[in-house]
Design an enzyme around this catalytic site. Structure first.
Site, PDB file in Angstrom:
ATOM      1  N   ASN A 151       0.827  -1.197   0.000  1.00  0.00           N
ATOM      2  CA  ASN A 151       0.000   0.000   0.000  1.00  0.00           C
ATOM      3  C   ASN A 151       0.858   1.242   0.000  1.00  0.00           C
ATOM      4  O   ASN A 151       2.002   1.249   0.467  1.00  0.00           O
ATOM      5  CB  ASN A 151      -0.953   0.015   1.204  1.00  0.00           C
TER       6      ASN A 151
ATOM      7  N   ILE B  17      -0.807   4.708   0.684  1.00  0.00           N
ATOM      8  CA  ILE B  17      -1.953   5.606   0.861  1.00  0.00           C
ATOM      9  C   ILE B  17      -1.460   7.038   1.042  1.00  0.00           C
ATOM     10  O   ILE B  17      -2.052   7.978   0.514  1.00  0.00           O
ATOM     11  CB  ILE B  17      -2.803   5.178   2.076  1.00  0.00           C
TER      12      ILE B  17
ATOM     13  N   ASN C 220       4.082   7.016  14.762  1.00  0.00           N
ATOM     14  CA  ASN C 220       4.394   6.418  13.475  1.00  0.00           C
ATOM     15  C   ASN C 220       5.664   7.083  12.961  1.00  0.00           C
ATOM     16  O   ASN C 220       5.619   8.089  12.264  1.00  0.00           O
ATOM     17  CB  ASN C 220       3.220   6.633  12.518  1.00  0.00           C
TER      18      ASN C 220
ATOM     19  N   CYS D 215       6.468   5.418   8.609  1.00  0.00           N
ATOM     20  CA  CYS D 215       5.639   5.332   7.415  1.00  0.00           C
ATOM     21  C   CYS D 215       6.520   5.409   6.174  1.00  0.00           C
ATOM     22  O   CYS D 215       7.184   6.414   5.939  1.00  0.00           O
ATOM     23  CB  CYS D 215       4.595   6.439   7.361  1.00  0.00           C
TER      24      CYS D 215
ATOM     25  N   GLY E  63       0.634  -8.072   5.658  1.00  0.00           N
ATOM     26  CA  GLY E  63      -0.051  -9.341   5.472  1.00  0.00           C
ATOM     27  C   GLY E  63       0.843 -10.512   5.867  1.00  0.00           C
ATOM     28  O   GLY E  63       2.008 -10.327   6.247  1.00  0.00           O
TER      29      GLY E  63
ATOM     30  N   GLY F  82       1.094  -9.392   9.747  1.00  0.00           N
ATOM     31  CA  GLY F  82       0.557 -10.607   9.142  1.00  0.00           C
ATOM     32  C   GLY F  82      -0.240 -11.517  10.045  1.00  0.00           C
ATOM     33  O   GLY F  82      -0.435 -12.690   9.735  1.00  0.00           O
TER      34      GLY F  82
ATOM     35  N   GLY G  85      -4.138  -6.404  11.414  1.00  0.00           N
ATOM     36  CA  GLY G  85      -4.290  -5.326  10.436  1.00  0.00           C
ATOM     37  C   GLY G  85      -4.875  -5.792   9.131  1.00  0.00           C
ATOM     38  O   GLY G  85      -6.098  -5.916   8.970  1.00  0.00           O
ATOM     39  N   THR G  86      -3.994  -6.112   8.195  1.00  0.00           N
ATOM     40  CA  THR G  86      -4.403  -6.464   6.840  1.00  0.00           C
ATOM     41  C   THR G  86      -5.444  -7.582   6.792  1.00  0.00           C
ATOM     42  O   THR G  86      -6.329  -7.578   5.937  1.00  0.00           O
ATOM     43  CB  THR G  86      -3.152  -6.854   6.032  1.00  0.00           C
TER      44      THR G  86
END
Lengths: 277, 461
Positions: free
Chosen positions: B217, B219, B275, B278, B364, B391, B412-413
Site C-alpha cells: 500500500n 496511501i 508512526n 511510514c 499481510g 501478518g 491489520g491487513t
C-alpha cells in the site's frame, strides 16, 4: 451491510463478458440497490488476500438471490469465476451508494460499457417494472462483450454499439447517445473510465454552451458508477479514493455512484489524487 | 421537470471523512428536501439515499452472531424488527439474543492490578443492559468465548487492556466504520488511522496492489488533520466501548508534539503510537531509521503527555534493535513491532511500478516471519512491553508474537479479507488459555525466548 455466506445457485459463461454467478444470499438481496456492490472473498485463506468488488447484475428480493458478472482477472477473480452450484461464497455487502431514479422521471436513459452493464441492467429491470420508459445503450469491443439483449425485459428498448462493428452501431456508446438525450429526462451510466470521461466531456460542453442544447439538463444531472482498485471496501483503508469537486471521495463509501458533475477527470482517467510529498 | 440536487445536499461530500453518526444526522436533516426515490422502494424495500449519501443504515449484526456460533453479541431486536430483513430477524429472535454488556470503560487506561477481581466490573450489568428487559447480562457475558478467561495484559507501561488484541493503524479507520459489522468493544484497543497536524490528501493512484499472501500500500497518510479528527471522532470514541490509541505521524519533532497536543483530552484516547516508520511519505520513515532521531521524538512527546507513548518500529531501519533501545532509554512505554516492509510491484504491460509512488509498504502474512523475528530480537533488548504486528490472521499467529516476547498484538491487513479476524483472535487466545490450563494469557509471553539474559525481560515471566 452484512457478512453473509451465500451459496452459488448457478454459473454460466456469457461469451467474453465474464462468468455470471447467481448466488443465494437473502440478507444481501433484501438490502441491495442498483449500483451498490458486494465484496467477495476469493477463498477462505489469505492468498490471494483481497476481496473483489462486484456490482449487482441482478437483485431478486423474492428469491433472495443476487447475480454477479465475474471477469476471471487475477488469481482472486479466477477463483470466484470457477465456483459451481452449491459452493459457499463469503460475501460482504451491500456496499456503497446506489443510483436514484427521480420521482418525476418517465424516460430513463441508461448507458453501459462492458461489464458496466451490471447496475444498468438492474436499473432497467426495476424501472421497466415500475412502468417507466427505458432505453439502454450498451457497448463493448465486440458482440461477444455485450449482455445478451434477449435477457433484458421486453419493455426495455436497447441500442448496441461495438468497436469492431460486429453488432449494432460501429463505435462507442457515446456515439449513440446524442440522439437519445433529448428523449430522456434522466441519465445513468456505468463503464470504464475512458467511457465515463467521454460522457463527462459531453456534460462539460453542455454546461459551457450558452445556446439551448437538447438534453442539457439530463447531462448536467447524470449519475455514474465508477470503479477503482479497492482494499477494505469499508471506508478505512483509503485505497479507492478519487478526486471530486468536493475533495477526496472513497469509491467504496461516497461512491460508487456519484454525480457526473462531481467527478474530476484527467484525460480518460480519474484525476490524480494528492501530491507526492 | 428535472430534479435538481439541493446544493447543501452535495456539500455533504466535502469532508474527506465523517463519522457515521454525523452522516445519519445530516441525512435526516435533508430527508425532506430529497424528492428522489429509489425504484426498489416500489417492490417493498425502503427508500435509500441519493447518490452522495450513506447507502445503508448500519445493520444489526444478527447474521454476524450466527457466524460466531453460540456467541450472540449485539443483536438489536428493535432495529432488526424494523429492518427489511424480517425473515432473518425471526431467526435471530429464536436464539435468545440480547444486548452484550459493554465492558466498563472506567477501567480503561488506568494501571490497575491484574488480579481477577478487576474483571468483576465486566460482569456488572451496565445501564444499557438493564434497560433491555429481554436480556440476562450474566448469561450473555458467559456466552462470550473469552468471558471468564484472564486475557489482561499490560500493552504499554501503565496501560492494561482487557485482552491483547488491537487493530493496526490504517486498517481500522477511526473505529466507527467496522463498528457497523463487529462488536469492537470486545477488542483490547483500537489504533486509529495515522494522524498528522494538517489534513493530507494522500498519494496518487494506484494506492494498493496485491502480492503473494499480502498487499502493498501507498496511501500517503490521507487524514483530515488532528483537530478535525479530535472534533469528529471524540464523541464516537467515547461511546465505542474500547480504548483508542492515536497513531501520530509527522515530518518534524514539532509535528508529533503538535498532534499530541491537539489530541489531548479527546474522549476515549488512552495512549499514542508514534508512526516514525511510514514508508509512503517523504521523510516519514526518517525518525524510525535513526536511533538518535527516534529517541528525540520520543522524548519530546513524552514531555507533552502523561499518557503512555508507543513507538512503532520500522523493519527498514539498518539496526532495528538499536532504535528500540534508544526509544526505551528516551522513555517510550512500549514498542510496536513492526510497520510495513518496503516493497514494489511492476506492471509488466505498462512497464512501470503498479503503485503511484513506485514503492509501498508490504503487509499481510507474507511479512509475518520477519515481524516475529524482529519482535524476538527486540524483546531480548528491551524491558518495556512490545506490541507484535505483521501478518496476524488468527490466534495461532498471535501466539507466535506473544511467545516471541510481545505483550499484545495488532491485527491489520487480515481484517480486509475477514472483518471478523480480530474477534476470532480474541476468541482463539481465550480458547488457548482454557485448553492449556493457563492462569492467564500472560503465562506465555516470551515463552519461546531461548535465553533470558540479565538485560531485562522480567515482564515476560
Amino acid at each position: 451491510m452484512i457478512l453473509e455466506t451465500g451459496r452459488v445457485v448457478s454459473t454460466e459463461t456469457v461469451a467474453d463478458l465474464g462468468t455470471v454467478l447467481v448466488v443465494s444470499s437473502p440478507g444481501i438481496a433484501t438490502r441491495a440497490h442498483a449500483g451498490q456492490f458486494v465484496h467477495v472473498r476469493p477463498g477462505d485463506r489469505f492468498d490471494p488476500l483481497l476481496r473483489r468488488p462486484y456490482s449487482f447484475n441482478g437483485i431478486d428480493r423474492k428469491r433472495g438471490e443476487i447475480e454477479l458478472i465475474v471477469k476471471p482477472l487475477g488469481e482472486g477473480g479466477e477463483w470466484i469465476a470457477e465456483r459451481r452450484g452449491g459452493d459457499p461464497l463469503d460475501l460482504l455487502g451491500p456496499l456503497g451508494t446506489s443510483f436514484v431514479v427521480h420521482r418525476a422521471t418517465t424516460h430513463l436513459l441508461l448507458v453501459a460499457g462492458g461489464t458496466g452493464i451490471a447496475p444498468m441492467k438492474v436499473l432497467a429491470e426495476q424501472a421497466a417494472a415500475a412502468g417507466r420508459n427505458v432505453t439502454l445503450i450498451m457497448g463493448g469491443r465486440s458482440i461477444h462483450h455485450l449482455w445478451p439483449a434477449h435477457r433484458l425485459p421486453p419493455a426495455v428498448e436497447y441500442v448496441t454499439t461495438t468497436e469492431d462493428g460486429s453488432f449494432g452501431i460501429r463505435g462507442r456508446v457515446t456515439d449513440a447517445m446524442p440522439e437519445y438525450l433529448s428523449w430522456a429526462d434522466q441519465l445513468c451510466a456505468c463503464g470504464p473510465w475512458p467511457m465515463l470521461a467521454a460522457v463527462g466531456r459531453m456534460r462539460d460542453e453542455a454546461a459551457r454552451s450558452t445556446s439551448v442544447i437538447a438534453g442539457r439538463d439530463v447531462l448536467l444531472d447524470a449519475q455514474i458508477a465508477v470503479e477503482q482498485h479497492m482494499g477494505c471496501a469499508m471506508g478505512v483503508c483509503r485505497a479507492c479514493v478519487i478526486v471530486t469537486a468536493h475533495g477526496n471521495a472513497r469509491v467504496c463509501r461516497e461512491g460508487p455512484v456519484l454525480s457526473l458533475g462531481d467527478v474530476r477527470f484527467e484525460g480518460g482517467e480519474p484525476a490524480t489524487v494528492g501530491v507526492i510529498t | 421537470m428535472p430534479w435538481r440536487r439541493p446544493r447543501k445536499h452535495v456539500e455533504r461530500a466535502r469532508d474527506v471523512d465523517r463519522s457515521v453518526e454525523e452522516m445519519l444526522q445530516q441525512k435526516a436533516e435533508h430527508a425532506e428536501e430529497d424528492e428522489a426515490v429509489d425504484l426498489a422502494a416500489l417492490d417493498g424495500a425502503s427508500v435509500v439515499e441519493a447518490a452522495m449519501g450513506e447507502p445503508d443504515q448500519p445493520q444489526p449484526p444478527s447474521e454476524l452472531a450466527t457466524k460466531l456460533g453460540e456467541a450472540v453479541a449485539g443483536v438489536d431486536l428493535e432495529s432488526e424488527a424494523a429492518g427489511p430483513a424480517g425473515a432473518r430477524g425471526a431467526r435471530s429472535l429464536g436464539r435468545g439474543s440480547s444486548r452484550p454488556v459493554p465492558a466498563d470503560a472506567g477501567t480503561f487506561g488506568q494501571a490497575h492490578s491484574s488480579t481477577p477481581s478487576s474483571r468483576a466490573s465486566l460482569l456488572a450489568p451496565s445501564p444499557a443492559a438493564s434497560q433491555d428487559e429481554a436480556s440476562d447480562p450474566l448469561e450473555v457475558v458467559v456466552s462470550l468465548p473469552e468471558a471468564g478467561i484472564d486475557l489482561q495484559v499490560e500493552a504499554a507501561r501503565g496501560l492494561w487492556l482487557k485482552n491483547p488484541v488491537m487493530t493496526a493503524s490504517g486498517t481500522f479507520g477511526q473505529g466507527t466504520e467496522y463498528a457497523e459489522l463487529i462488536d469492537v468493544s470486545r477488542l483490547g484497543a483500537i489504533v486509529n488511522k495515522g494522524t498528522t497536524v494538517h489534513a493530507r490528501p494522500g498519494n496518487p493512484q494506484y494506492r494498493i496492489a496485491e502480492t503473494p499472501s499480502g498487499i502493498l500500500n501507498s496511501i500517503g497518510l490521507e487524514n483530515p488533520g488532528a483537530e478535525a479528527v479530535a472534533k469528529r471522532y471524540g464523541r464516537a470514541w467515547a461511546e465505542l466501548g474500547v480504548p483508542v490509541i492515536v497513531n501520530v505521524a509527522g515530518y518534524s519533532v514539532e509535528d508529533y508534539v503538535t498532534v499530541v497536543r491537539e489530541m489531548e483530552g479527546t474522549p476515549g484516547v488512552v495512549a499514542y503510537e508514534l508512526n516514525v516508520s511510514c514508508p509512503n511519505v517523504k521523510g516519514g520513515m526518517l525518525f524510525g531509521m535513526d536511533p538518535g532521531l527516534a529517541a528525540e521524538v520520543t522524548r519530546a512527546v513524552k514531555a507533552e503527555t502523561g499518557k503512555p507513548v508507543i513507538v512503532k518500529l520500522t523493519p527498514n531501519a539498518p539496526d532495528v534493535v538499536a532504535v528500540a533501545r534508544a526509544c526505551e532509554e528516551a522513555g517510550a512505554d512500549a514498542l510496536t513491532s513492526i510497520n510495513t516492509v518496503l516493497g514494489m510491484r511492476i506492471d509488466t504491460k505498462k512497464r512501470r511500478p503498479v503503485l503511484g509512488t513506485g514503492s509501498g509498504g508490504l503487509s499481510g502474512p507474507a511479512i509475518r516471519p520477519i515481524a516475529v523475528h524482529i519482535t524476538y530480537q527486540v524483546a531480548q533488548a528491551v524491558s518495556i512491553p512490545i506490541i507484535g504486528a505483521g501478518g496476524i490472521t488468527n490466534a495461532a499467529d498471535a501466539l507466535e508474537f506473544l511467545m516471541a516476547g510481545a505483550s499484545a498484538v495488532q491485527v491489520g491487513t487480515a481484517t480486509f479479507a475477514d472483518p471478523l479476524a480480530p474477534i476470532k483472535v480474541v476468541e482463539g487466545l481465550a480458547a488457548y488459555v482454557r485448553e492449556n490450563g493457563l492462569s492467564s494469557i500472560r503465562d506465555i509471553i516470551g515463552a519461546a525466548q531461548a535465553k533470558r539474559d540479565s538485560a531485562g525481560t522480567e515482564y515476560a515471566q
